[in-house]
Enzyme design. Sequence first.
Site, PDB file in Angstrom:
ATOM      1  N   LYS A  74       0.820  -1.214   0.000  1.00 54.08           N
ATOM      2  CA  LYS A  74       0.000   0.000   0.000  1.00 54.08           C
ATOM      3  C   LYS A  74       0.856   1.266   0.000  1.00 54.08           C
ATOM      4  O   LYS A  74       0.560   2.203  -0.761  1.00 54.08           O
ATOM      5  CB  LYS A  74      -0.907  -0.039   1.239  1.00 54.08           C
ATOM      6  CG  LYS A  74      -2.011   0.969   1.243  1.00 54.08           C
ATOM      7  CD  LYS A  74      -2.908   0.709   2.450  1.00 54.08           C
ATOM      8  CE  LYS A  74      -2.028   0.440   3.648  1.00 54.08           C
ATOM      9  NZ  LYS A  74      -2.687   0.009   4.837  1.00 54.08           N
ATOM     10  N   THR A  76       3.903   1.534  -1.063  1.00 53.92           N
ATOM     11  CA  THR A  76       4.552   1.587  -2.373  1.00 53.92           C
ATOM     12  C   THR A  76       3.624   2.223  -3.396  1.00 53.92           C
ATOM     13  O   THR A  76       4.033   3.088  -4.180  1.00 53.92           O
ATOM     14  CB  THR A  76       4.930   0.153  -2.812  1.00 53.92           C
ATOM     15  OG1 THR A  76       5.734  -0.433  -1.785  1.00 53.92           O
ATOM     16  CG2 THR A  76       5.691   0.153  -4.122  1.00 53.92           C
ATOM     17  N   ARG A  97       2.089   8.110   7.273  1.00 53.25           N
ATOM     18  CA  ARG A  97       2.467   7.911   8.677  1.00 53.25           C
ATOM     19  C   ARG A  97       3.967   7.673   8.834  1.00 53.25           C
ATOM     20  O   ARG A  97       4.626   7.221   7.907  1.00 53.25           O
ATOM     21  CB  ARG A  97       1.721   6.695   9.235  1.00 53.25           C
ATOM     22  CG  ARG A  97       0.245   6.960   9.492  1.00 53.25           C
ATOM     23  CD  ARG A  97      -0.469   5.696   9.876  1.00 53.25           C
ATOM     24  NE  ARG A  97      -0.346   4.717   8.793  1.00 53.25           N
ATOM     25  CZ  ARG A  97      -0.492   3.433   8.949  1.00 53.25           C
ATOM     26  NH1 ARG A  97      -0.766   2.930  10.140  1.00 53.25           N
ATOM     27  NH2 ARG A  97      -0.379   2.621   7.922  1.00 53.25           N
ATOM     28  N   LYS A 108      11.040  -8.149   8.929  1.00 54.69           N
ATOM     29  CA  LYS A 108      11.498  -7.495   7.717  1.00 54.69           C
ATOM     30  C   LYS A 108      10.298  -6.840   7.034  1.00 54.69           C
ATOM     31  O   LYS A 108       9.209  -7.386   7.025  1.00 54.69           O
ATOM     32  CB  LYS A 108      12.109  -8.536   6.776  1.00 54.69           C
ATOM     33  CG  LYS A 108      13.483  -8.135   6.233  1.00 54.69           C
ATOM     34  CD  LYS A 108      14.122  -9.308   5.521  1.00 54.69           C
ATOM     35  CE  LYS A 108      14.897  -8.827   4.303  1.00 54.69           C
ATOM     36  NZ  LYS A 108      16.072  -8.033   4.645  1.00 54.69           N
ATOM     37  N   ALA A 276      -3.315   0.888  13.046  1.00 58.65           N
ATOM     38  CA  ALA A 276      -4.725   0.891  12.655  1.00 58.65           C
ATOM     39  C   ALA A 276      -5.489  -0.273  13.259  1.00 58.65           C
ATOM     40  O   ALA A 276      -6.719  -0.319  13.176  1.00 58.65           O
ATOM     41  CB  ALA A 276      -4.853   0.864  11.137  1.00 58.65           C
ATOM     42  N   PHE A 304      -3.476  -0.761   7.478  1.00 60.43           N
ATOM     43  CA  PHE A 304      -4.057  -2.091   7.242  1.00 60.43           C
ATOM     44  C   PHE A 304      -5.178  -2.038   6.205  1.00 60.43           C
ATOM     45  O   PHE A 304      -5.108  -1.236   5.268  1.00 60.43           O
ATOM     46  CB  PHE A 304      -4.516  -2.714   8.563  1.00 60.43           C
ATOM     47  CG  PHE A 304      -3.358  -3.002   9.492  1.00 60.43           C
ATOM     48  CD1 PHE A 304      -2.267  -3.761   9.069  1.00 60.43           C
ATOM     49  CD2 PHE A 304      -3.333  -2.519  10.792  1.00 60.43           C
ATOM     50  CE1 PHE A 304      -1.186  -4.026   9.915  1.00 60.43           C
ATOM     51  CE2 PHE A 304      -2.253  -2.783  11.640  1.00 60.43           C
ATOM     52  CZ  PHE A 304      -1.189  -3.533  11.196  1.00 60.43           C
ATOM     53  N   PHE A 384       3.125  -8.197  -9.336  1.00 57.98           N
ATOM     54  CA  PHE A 384       4.259  -9.033  -8.954  1.00 57.98           C
ATOM     55  C   PHE A 384       4.744  -9.752 -10.205  1.00 57.98           C
ATOM     56  O   PHE A 384       3.965 -10.012 -11.121  1.00 57.98           O
ATOM     57  CB  PHE A 384       3.839 -10.069  -7.898  1.00 57.98           C
ATOM     58  CG  PHE A 384       4.041  -9.596  -6.496  1.00 57.98           C
ATOM     59  CD1 PHE A 384       3.235  -8.598  -5.967  1.00 57.98           C
ATOM     60  CD2 PHE A 384       5.036 -10.136  -5.692  1.00 57.98           C
ATOM     61  CE1 PHE A 384       3.420  -8.154  -4.668  1.00 57.98           C
ATOM     62  CE2 PHE A 384       5.224  -9.699  -4.386  1.00 57.98           C
ATOM     63  CZ  PHE A 384       4.424  -8.713  -3.874  1.00 57.98           C
ATOM     64  N   TRP A 412       6.497  -0.718  -8.312  1.00 51.96           N
ATOM     65  CA  TRP A 412       7.631  -1.270  -7.573  1.00 51.96           C
ATOM     66  C   TRP A 412       8.836  -1.424  -8.498  1.00 51.96           C
ATOM     67  O   TRP A 412       9.944  -1.025  -8.157  1.00 51.96           O
ATOM     68  CB  TRP A 412       7.244  -2.632  -6.978  1.00 51.96           C
ATOM     69  CG  TRP A 412       8.300  -3.219  -6.098  1.00 51.96           C
ATOM     70  CD1 TRP A 412       8.465  -3.021  -4.761  1.00 51.96           C
ATOM     71  CD2 TRP A 412       9.351  -4.096  -6.501  1.00 51.96           C
ATOM     72  NE1 TRP A 412       9.557  -3.705  -4.301  1.00 51.96           N
ATOM     73  CE2 TRP A 412      10.122  -4.373  -5.345  1.00 51.96           C
ATOM     74  CE3 TRP A 412       9.739  -4.668  -7.719  1.00 51.96           C
ATOM     75  CZ2 TRP A 412      11.237  -5.208  -5.374  1.00 51.96           C
ATOM     76  CZ3 TRP A 412      10.851  -5.493  -7.754  1.00 51.96           C
ATOM     77  CH2 TRP A 412      11.589  -5.760  -6.584  1.00 51.96           C
TER      78      TRP A 412
END
Lengths: 558, 558
Positions: A74, A76, A97, A108, A276, A304, A384, A412
């Site tokens: 999100k 990204t 945020r 990670k 959240a 979230f 992806f 991305w």
Amino acid sequence: MKSDIEIAQEVEHTTMAPIDQIAAKMNLTADDLENYGKYKAKLTFEAIQEIKQRPQGKLVLVTSINPTPAGEGKSTVSVGLADALNRIGTKAVIALREPSLGPVMGMKGGATGGGKAQLIPMEDINLHFTGDMHALTTANDTLAALIDNHIQQGNELNIDPRRVTWKRVLDINDRSLRQVVTGLGGVTSGVPRQAGFDITVASELMAILCLAENITDLKKRIAKITIGYTYTKKPITVADLKVQGAITMLLRDALKPNLVQTLEKTPAFVHGGPFANIAHGCNSVLATKMALGLGDVAITEAGFGADLGGEKFMDIAAPNIGHTPDATVIVATIRALKYNGGVAVKDLTTENLAALEAGFGNLKKHIQNMKRYNVPVVVAINAFITDTPAEIKLLQKLCQDFGVAAINTEIWEKGSAGGEALAKAVNEALAQPADFQPLYDKTEPVTTKIEKIVQTIYGGKSVIFSAKAKKDLKTIAENDWNDLAICMAKTQYSLTDDQHVLGAPTDFSIHVREIIPKTGSGFLVVLTGNVLTMPGLPKKPAALNMDVDENGVISGLF
Amino acid sequence: MKSDIEIAQEVEHTTMAPIDQIAAKMNLTADDLENYGKYKAKLTFEAIQEIKQRPQGKLVLVTSINPTPAGEGKSTVSVGLADALNRIGTKAVIALREPSLGPVMGMKGGATGGGKAQLIPMEDINLHFTGDMHALTTANDTLAALIDNHIQQGNELNIDPRRVTWKRVLDINDRSLRQVVTGLGGVTSGVPRQAGFDITVASELMAILCLAENITDLKKRIAKITIGYTYTKKPITVADLKVQGAITMLLRDALKPNLVQTLEKTPAFVHGGPFANIAHGCNSVLATKMALGLGDVAITEAGFGADLGGEKFMDIAAPNIGHTPDATVIVATIRALKYNGGVAVKDLTTENLAALEAGFGNLKKHIQNMKRYNVPVVVAINAFITDTPAEIKLLQKLCQDFGVAAINTEIWEKGSAGGEALAKAVNEALAQPADFQPLYDKTEPVTTKIEKIVQTIYGGKSVIFSAKAKKDLKTIAENDWNDLAICMAKTQYSLTDDQHVLGAPTDFSIHVREIIPKTGSGFLVVLTGNVLTMPGLPKKPAALNMDVDENGVISGLF
């Protein structure tokens, strides 16, 4: 493949612009800034005040499906969408945020985007940044010390040590501090009592910082915080302790929004970071107002899924911003939808149209929810490498059948170049009329407000209140706290309060364990299921991989 | 009479120079700085490295008699002496400690000087400053969480939860956290154990930050920290946990010295702030090296009296700086000496030559102690409005008879103009030869080193070790920790370990309660008497008077 930190450092070490130049893109001068190093700055109170008076741009809320171990990206998409809007000539400014350090050391996965769509300097933002979290921790725990000191030094206010509700915090994942006994060691070391620590981002002060309009409003809200009860069950506030001035003082600089940049030099305000699942999950009202005053489009994000952060943005943050979203973007990945459709993580790389269609139910529910607020919705498919053309085509068709455009983005991998189609779709959505409809009116009964969220947003059937929650409802009624907003604390992984239930379930009940009045931030935190307000570290914490070399260059941070 | 904050704000709001201009006075450019707002900066690692190679100026250590409720004003004299040296044409640069927030919220009285001799911006320096304390708190408590997480997740290293010596910290005076039980609440919330919090400035990480030469040295020292023992009493280090990289990473920026200015625009490095009663009490080695590299004279200060901070500067800090003092200034006030001579606080305004002479014993002992290191000594009388000419004359005569110049200074009232005579006397002292003689050799037995401090510096007769301390001596011997320096933890108010014994007592014993090996900082902390490593708040904390207005202007902070 390069890691996020390696991609970020390539830019940081070569072409990152001094923050004054980023500010200049928005016609701000050095006088409007308080620099923190060369690449971070806070706005001065004078600048904040002036920008608040300006005409506002349009507001885009980025939210997502329920998060899965497969990843949605999100942040990204938020970063890449802003970069792409700027690429096609729409002046976009970001409001996001700040990351919490606790999870950074544990798992990670950063909070500053990924790949070619990142906020920089990413190490600084992910670690101490401009010290806002630390100021909150200090203010929160100074208040805790003042409470225990009051009890120790005669307890004039008659505070019941068993009913102190103000918890200490640290910005650290430390399960050992969830439940502690403090004040041991004899008369000179305090009054023993059961106590506990939350993570800083779950604190009421964090929520207040994110909702406050200015110093005066901040102080007023802090004064109203309920820290516990007397032996006769009368609420005690910070005003009773007379320390709202000192606590506000400790948050003076933390209230000023922070300015950084994306890899593509888009200005980004990164300020405030409530979780959240246990708090309201949106960046500060002031940061969003800055982005609205300085950009034609402000891109913000809620934590979230749309059931948690999205709902809270609409019903808690937006009324405080005084500006409801003009469009909503829901982020989904094919992998995450297949996971929702029952595929195991290891099998997500295989094409599976049936699972994708089954998992679409989760996205569909979130589209429905966001549409309910009467704001245009766009779906962003965060691509992806393993997505197949057939899968992308199917998902786009499913969305289209449901009346929503689904745009495949390669943010991305390609940065803004991979987000042009999404930027155009968002601009089209912004051209449509939005006529915001809130979910509830604050004057409705607490139970009604909770039921509306559970039934309309989660798709559940009913709400079951525990004995403790029923007692809390009584306390709320007795103290005239009915007209507060509702801040649900629920697992982020499911529309239900059981993290293992995926997809779009119906016919379930939500179990309310406890209701905590947050009279300073102006909402009731409704604890459901087993949600924790202090996370723990995993068996192999990410900290094991982190390092810094003799020149101060950091590695192993994502 | 104006308060310190009012005097400071007059300058801050009118003539305070941007920090770049202060840096320019030392021929540093904007490239050497990382700004924190307009009036604070850190040096870059490149600048630090370069300055360390330069020829060094002379080093002046400012210390004092045992502190009393009457006030001595050591920081005021340090600041004013540097201002006065610059006034008479000697390029002086300051290196002082950063204040701890805990005591700021508790007791009135700043750590940034007073009157016309102050460091500014005083609100920032006294509150969050550049975040160094917060970085230390976070690094310290992240390590604590990693230790408890290791025990929780299988405890491969076989750590005995009853023998974890690493404590959590907060930069807050919070007596309720001295002794706590953590890990309550069942299997998922950790392994229950007795634990406790110290104040951040008492932590080993603070000491290490102040002693480290660079990132590599910092990491090496952190790796060597002993965090506890196994069930078979084998020491466990941070290196065993493999997290020295992560903890060092969290302290990367905190290691860089901070630059601010005095009311008279003298450059001041304010960096690192260990307490001198429970830690080594000197600012960072790096800050002192910066002041030595950039000034003809570097003015530094050691915490509390010459028996605590002074001794530790000579025997712990100086070897790490690689530069012993070229002159020592001992600060005294007539009021404080009369208090030492048995006068009650309310009667200190009345002339009392007999009490002054009786109290002089305390000053005399500290002069003797500092002279023992074979460094020229000057006494600075920090003038109060109630001092009488006869009192000043008597004190000067007493010092003169003892072979030391005592200079009356009116720095608090007049700034540098009131410190010219002191500056000249210090320059004369610097012209004399110094041939530093350390108190002990680190290879001597631990008990011998402790006895030397007690007998030579405190003037005591003997050392009494508790049963626990004797056990600790055994552990030290078993682990080959003999060759560490000694860091005494003792009340600051007396040369003995009983805070009520004033003057210059003899024939007393020091009671050693416990000896804690700090293998990272390289010293043994010897706890004597009842000294506390976590202070409490008073009945009426200073926090009650603090406030911030709608423009962010702070009041009630001293």
